[in-house]
Design an enzyme around this catalytic site. Structure first.
Site, PDB file in Angstrom:
ATOM      1  N   HIS A  75      47.409  30.655  51.816  1.00  0.00           N
ATOM      2  CA  HIS A  75      46.097  30.690  51.317  1.00  0.00           C
ATOM      3  C   HIS A  75      45.500  31.446  52.116  1.00  0.00           C
ATOM      4  O   HIS A  75      44.582  32.104  51.353  1.00  0.00           O
ATOM      5  CB  HIS A  75      46.204  29.224  50.992  1.00  0.00           C
ATOM      6  CG  HIS A  75      46.418  28.099  50.188  1.00  0.00           C
ATOM      7  ND1 HIS A  75      46.623  28.294  49.286  1.00  0.00           N
ATOM      8  CD2 HIS A  75      47.370  26.608  50.538  1.00  0.00           C
ATOM      9  CE1 HIS A  75      47.169  27.396  48.181  1.00  0.00           C
ATOM     10  NE2 HIS A  75      47.569  26.544  49.735  1.00  0.00           N
TER      11      HIS A  75
ATOM     12  N   LEU B  73      30.359  45.650  41.129  1.00  0.00           N
ATOM     13  CA  LEU B  73      30.973  45.357  40.281  1.00  0.00           C
ATOM     14  C   LEU B  73      29.976  42.880  40.444  1.00  0.00           C
ATOM     15  O   LEU B  73      29.357  43.280  41.814  1.00  0.00           O
ATOM     16  CB  LEU B  73      31.953  45.447  41.740  1.00  0.00           C
ATOM     17  CG  LEU B  73      32.880  44.040  40.912  1.00  0.00           C
ATOM     18  CD1 LEU B  73      33.832  44.403  39.822  1.00  0.00           C
ATOM     19  CD2 LEU B  73      34.195  44.202  42.452  1.00  0.00           C
TER      20      LEU B  73
ATOM     21  N   ASP C   8      48.453  33.394  42.138  1.00  0.00           N
ATOM     22  CA  ASP C   8      49.513  32.533  42.138  1.00  0.00           C
ATOM     23  C   ASP C   8      50.513  32.336  43.275  1.00  0.00           C
ATOM     24  O   ASP C   8      50.859  33.740  43.295  1.00  0.00           O
ATOM     25  CB  ASP C   8      50.049  32.541  40.661  1.00  0.00           C
ATOM     26  CG  ASP C   8      50.620  30.969  40.902  1.00  0.00           C
ATOM     27  OD1 ASP C   8      50.607  29.692  41.069  1.00  0.00           O
ATOM     28  OD2 ASP C   8      50.843  30.466  39.203  1.00  0.00           O
TER      29      ASP C   8
END
Length: 254
Positions: free
Chosen positions: A51, A145, A34
């Site tokens: 972004h 991962l 965020d």
């Protein structure tokens, strides 16, 4: 290979993560990324610049999580509510997965990272979906991962769909009501097959879950920071892990 990638990003091969106990690393870390827009506004830049910068943070934190031994990293990339944003911003956000994977997919494959997506494929642009499906396909056999993107994801929608599926099976006689358990519900969720997050991180100072993994986060440790996602560094990530390691997880017991 991965050391070469750290060097390219200016990350030391002996980061401060070495001071963290190796026997208490969270298996699954979820992050609400965020603050991209506010980070950009603070600098007089368009929201899109925030972004784009946040995409670079995804790379840094993926490397940091992999180095620590985190097994699953779930990133809240786009919620079902984010469609309410201006069309130009939504269109830009829908291009980011393709941009990220065009650049990073070979490295993800080389470093044994498995890409997954958790969310509805409905309404996603074809270029977004094709980039994700290519990454999922090419990394399906990787055993390191798991990098799980929550894209076009909403937890309430997820739970409603799971309940509908259970109800249909009960009505069809495939499932007995008394056989419905926590595990049955968990298996029906989009995160089925993954353990619940041990740790949730949210950046930018907001103190809410925003319709993210509401069922799965029931006993997760929560860590909030005022730092905006584009400026979230390995140091902040290690700090969150360190705080997690100092907490006692009792799951309602003593």
């Amino acid at each position: 290979m991965i050391k070469r990638l750290w060097a390219k990003l200016g990350i030391s091969s002996t980061p401060k993560a070495s001071s963290l106990p190796a026997d208490n690393v969270p298996q699954h870390v979820a992050i609400i990324m965020d603050g991209n827009g506010r980070w950009a506004k603070k600098r007089g830049l368009p929201r899109m610049a925030g972004h784009h910068s946040g995409m670079k943070t995804v790379k840094r934190i993926t490397i940091a999580a992999d180095r620590l031994g985190v097994k699953y990293l779930t990133l809240y990339a786009f919620s079902t509510e984010n469609w309410k944003r201006p069309k130009a911003e939504v269109d830009f956000l829908m291009k980011l997965p393709q941009q990220f994977l065009d650049i990073e997919l070979d490295e993800l494959v080389a470093n044994n990272v498995q890409v997954r997506m958790m969310g509805s494929r409905e309404n996603l642009p074809s270029h977004t979906l094709s980039a994700l499906e290519e990454a999922i396909s090419k990394t399906a056999g990787n055993t390191g991962l798991v990098l799980n993107f929550a894209l076009n994801y909403g937890s309430r929608m997820e739970m409603l769909d799971a309940v509908r599926g259970i109800a249909k099976d009960v009505r069809a006689g495939k499932l007995d009501i008394d056989a419905i358990t926590d595990q049955v519900m968990s298996d029906r969720l989009l995160s089925g097959g993954m353990p619940d997050p041990d740790l949730l991180i949210r950046t930018s100072g907001e103190l809410r879950l925003s319709n993210f993994m509401l069922w799965q986060l029931a006993y997760s440790e929560l860590w909030f920071t005022d730092v905006y996602w584009p400026e979230f560094t390995e140091k902040h990530f290690y700090e969150a892990i360190g705080q997690y390691q100092q907490r006692a997880r009792r799951y309602g017991g003593l």
